[in-house]
Design an enzyme around this catalytic site. Sequence first.
Site, PDB file in Angstrom:
ATOM      1  N   ARG A   1      -9.623  39.079  -9.505  1.00  0.00           N
ATOM      2  CA  ARG A   1     -10.446  38.626  -7.865  1.00  0.00           C
ATOM      3  C   ARG A   1     -10.750  36.855  -8.239  1.00  0.00           C
ATOM      4  O   ARG A   1     -10.810  36.385  -9.523  1.00  0.00           O
ATOM      5  CB  ARG A   1     -12.197  38.996  -8.653  1.00  0.00           C
ATOM      6  CG  ARG A   1     -13.169  38.425  -8.051  1.00  0.00           C
ATOM      7  CD  ARG A   1     -14.227  39.260  -8.525  1.00  0.00           C
ATOM      8  NE  ARG A   1     -14.109  40.424  -7.085  1.00  0.00           N
ATOM      9  CZ  ARG A   1     -15.490  40.900  -6.924  1.00  0.00           C
ATOM     10  NH1 ARG A   1     -16.867  40.769  -7.400  1.00  0.00           N
ATOM     11  NH2 ARG A   1     -15.975  42.228  -5.788  1.00  0.00           N
TER      12      ARG A   1
ATOM     13  N   HIS B   1     -11.258  40.685   1.307  1.00  0.00           N
ATOM     14  CA  HIS B   1     -12.198  41.717   0.170  1.00  0.00           C
ATOM     15  C   HIS B   1     -10.741  42.932   0.240  1.00  0.00           C
ATOM     16  O   HIS B   1     -11.376  44.323   0.993  1.00  0.00           O
ATOM     17  CB  HIS B   1     -13.340  42.473   0.152  1.00  0.00           C
ATOM     18  CG  HIS B   1     -13.984  42.482  -0.776  1.00  0.00           C
ATOM     19  ND1 HIS B   1     -13.278  43.026  -2.233  1.00  0.00           N
ATOM     20  CD2 HIS B   1     -15.158  43.241  -1.145  1.00  0.00           C
ATOM     21  CE1 HIS B   1     -13.639  43.304  -3.025  1.00  0.00           C
ATOM     22  NE2 HIS B   1     -15.134  43.682  -2.619  1.00  0.00           N
TER      23      HIS B   1
ATOM     24  N   GLN C   1     -12.766  46.658  -0.694  1.00  0.00           N
ATOM     25  CA  GLN C   1     -14.089  47.017  -0.441  1.00  0.00           C
ATOM     26  C   GLN C   1     -13.817  47.378   1.458  1.00  0.00           C
ATOM     27  O   GLN C   1     -13.769  49.241   1.009  1.00  0.00           O
ATOM     28  CB  GLN C   1     -14.609  45.650  -0.052  1.00  0.00           C
ATOM     29  CG  GLN C   1     -15.942  46.242   0.362  1.00  0.00           C
ATOM     30  CD  GLN C   1     -16.675  46.676  -0.029  1.00  0.00           C
ATOM     31  OE1 GLN C   1     -17.114  46.643  -1.195  1.00  0.00           O
ATOM     32  NE2 GLN C   1     -17.439  48.298   0.207  1.00  0.00           N
TER      33      GLN C   1
ATOM     34  N   ASP D   1     -23.369  41.945   5.197  1.00  0.00           N
ATOM     35  CA  ASP D   1     -23.453  41.613   3.904  1.00  0.00           C
ATOM     36  C   ASP D   1     -23.879  40.103   3.337  1.00  0.00           C
ATOM     37  O   ASP D   1     -25.003  39.461   4.489  1.00  0.00           O
ATOM     38  CB  ASP D   1     -21.891  40.911   3.744  1.00  0.00           C
ATOM     39  CG  ASP D   1     -20.964  40.733   2.378  1.00  0.00           C
ATOM     40  OD1 ASP D   1     -22.262  40.945   1.595  1.00  0.00           O
ATOM     41  OD2 ASP D   1     -20.436  40.030   2.222  1.00  0.00           O
TER      42      ASP D   1
ATOM     43  N   CYS E   1     -21.580  46.052   1.441  1.00  0.00           N
ATOM     44  CA  CYS E   1     -20.601  46.109   0.481  1.00  0.00           C
ATOM     45  C   CYS E   1     -21.156  46.028  -1.013  1.00  0.00           C
ATOM     46  O   CYS E   1     -20.547  46.144  -1.715  1.00  0.00           O
ATOM     47  CB  CYS E   1     -19.417  45.025   0.126  1.00  0.00           C
ATOM     48  SG  CYS E   1     -20.099  43.042   0.516  1.00  0.00           S
TER      49      CYS E   1
ATOM     50  N   ARG F   1     -15.159  53.104  -4.083  1.00  0.00           N
ATOM     51  CA  ARG F   1     -14.263  52.117  -4.361  1.00  0.00           C
ATOM     52  C   ARG F   1     -13.349  52.875  -5.270  1.00  0.00           C
ATOM     53  O   ARG F   1     -12.508  52.456  -5.686  1.00  0.00           O
ATOM     54  CB  ARG F   1     -15.667  51.006  -5.052  1.00  0.00           C
ATOM     55  CG  ARG F   1     -16.181  49.911  -3.739  1.00  0.00           C
ATOM     56  CD  ARG F   1     -15.442  48.931  -3.294  1.00  0.00           C
ATOM     57  NE  ARG F   1     -14.318  48.267  -4.114  1.00  0.00           N
ATOM     58  CZ  ARG F   1     -15.016  47.309  -4.320  1.00  0.00           C
ATOM     59  NH1 ARG F   1     -15.870  46.270  -4.419  1.00  0.00           N
ATOM     60  NH2 ARG F   1     -14.120  47.013  -5.191  1.00  0.00           N
TER      61      ARG F   1
END
Length: 316
Positions: free
Chosen positions: A113, A140, A143, A235, A275, A303
């Site tokens: 990440r 991402h 996700q 988000d 998310c 996830r």
Amino acid sequence: MNQNQIAVQLKGRDLLSLHDFTPQEITSILDLAADLKQKQKQGQPHELLKGKTLAMIFQKSSTRTRVSFEVGMFQLGGHALFLSADDIQLGRGESIADTGQVLGRFVDGIMIRTFAQSDVAQLAEHCQVPVINGLTDLLHPCQILADLQTVREHKGKLAGLKLAWVGDGNNVCHSLMFGCAKTGMHISAACPEGYLPDDKIVAAAREDAAETGATVTVTTDPAEAVAGADVVVTDVWASMGQESEQQARMSIFASYQVNAKLTAGAAPDYIFLHCLPAHRGEEVTAEIIDGPHSVVFDEAENRLHAQKAVMALLMG
Ligand code: CP
Ligand code: NVA
């Protein structure tokens, strides 16, 4: 192509972007995710990565990604190492290339990440083991695999559904464009002028969409995006690394809040995804995220299952 042939094709690959995977490969990952979820719930052993190790490099904070990868490796019979960039030599200037070469001698896969997508690509280029993108400023993908799994569970299908993105044209929005385009879902993203998704990503997603019959629409009108949508997604307005813009973004994005008025235009049985982490009262009201249409905690749980499938296929 059958499941076994797809598994052979996926072995050893990196997951940098969903754009790099075929619709069939994405469906295979989702199928395995569903299978592993069932096995885990029923207590059936599924140690597909017995004795294998995953290095997890974090240059940004995380709750879900860190815990789901670590628990996922454990459930698959392997082991995960949490490597904070502050504690490894990467944080003192050792190059991504050398870090990749060295870690590749020890472990069977690397999750990272970080900020720049190019760092993930460089890491992948310099190490022999699969590299998994655990979020960059651009994308991402993990996700979105969980999101697709969640939509499939709640709607029984993906192709032909309409998904509305409302808010910032950010990393999650970009990966959703690929995820929808690859699986035949129509995506309509409503973002303020100046915060629209990256043109190159939109163009690449439209290429993917041309193969599945999906459509990729970009607008500045949230009501247009949400009209008749089966899935509504948002988000945070300021992502990690944009903390200094937080105040300015609050007013720029004010009319992009997902609330009861906006979702009144969605399909009556729409589902809401986020998310997480979420800021109630900013990008979404508590009424929506804690209400009957919200499936955000199923999404968070997935996830674990989606990433177990990714790791099992890439690192197995
Ligand atoms: N959604 C997500 O990636 O959460 P974390 O930042 O907690 O990993
Ligand atoms: N867009 C958010 C997602 C967090 C999981 C960020 O990059 O901070």
